[in-house]
Design a protein around this motif. Structure first.
Motif, short mmCIF file in Angstrom:
data_model
loop_
_atom_site.label_atom_id
_atom_site.label_comp_id
_atom_site.label_asym_id
_atom_site.label_seq_id
_atom_site.Cartn_x
_atom_site.Cartn_y
_atom_site.Cartn_z
N CYS A 116 2.66 -3.31 8.28
CA CYS A 116 3.13 -1.96 8.02
C CYS A 116 2.83 -1.05 9.20
N THR A 152 0.83 -1.21 0.00
CA THR A 152 0.00 0.00 0.00
C THR A 152 0.86 1.26 0.00
N CYS A 153 1.89 1.26 0.85
CA CYS A 153 2.73 2.46 0.97
C CYS A 153 3.95 2.43 0.06
#
Ligand SMILES: [Zn+2]
Length: 136
Positions: free
Chosen positions: A17, A6-7
């Motif tokens: 995360c 996602t990041c």
């Protein structure tokens, strides 16, 4: 190296995360390429046909993102990948985040369109859309 899909960040010694609590994965979800001029290209989409890839390319280019289409069968890169589709769309790594964001927006817009697909709210209530109607 654990990696948050996602990041787009790598972490050590954690299994989720710290930013978004996504479970980390071991591999990058997208392919990357380095071209002769030193640009790193990141795969942003994988499609089963070039029409869809060209739609995405046009959509990204309208946002000033230089998108490239790679056809697996004509690729200069080794085709050791390719389980999702045959046509891949790449963008320069510096545009990756913006491109991913735009792709998400695009998907959301499509979902909204699909919601409106079958029914139409009128003064009389909900009416079926005539699917055989000619487009204007
Ligand atoms: Zn994250």
């Amino acid at each position: 190296m654990p990696y948050c899909p996602t990041c787009n960040q790598q972490f050590t010694d954690v299994s989720e995360c710290p930013n978004c609590k996504t479970k980390l994965v071991d591999e990058l979800p997208f392919q990357t390429r380095r071209s002769d001029d030193g640009t790193t290209w990141v795969e942003i989409a994988s499609t089963a046909n070039s029409d869809e890839a060209q739609l995405i390319q046009g959509f990204l280019e309208a946002e000033d993102i230089d998108a490239q289409i790679e056809h697996a069968e004509t690729s200069m890169f080794p085709t050791t990948f390719g389980k999702l589709g045959d046509v891949r769309v790449f963008v320069p790594v510096e545009d990756e985040k913006r491109a991913l964001e735009l792709m998400k927006q695009r998907e959301r817009e499509w979902e909204n369109l699909e919601d409106d697909d079958d029914t139409l709210v009128t003064d009389e209530g909900v009416a079926e859309v005539d699917e055989n109607a000619e487009p204007e």
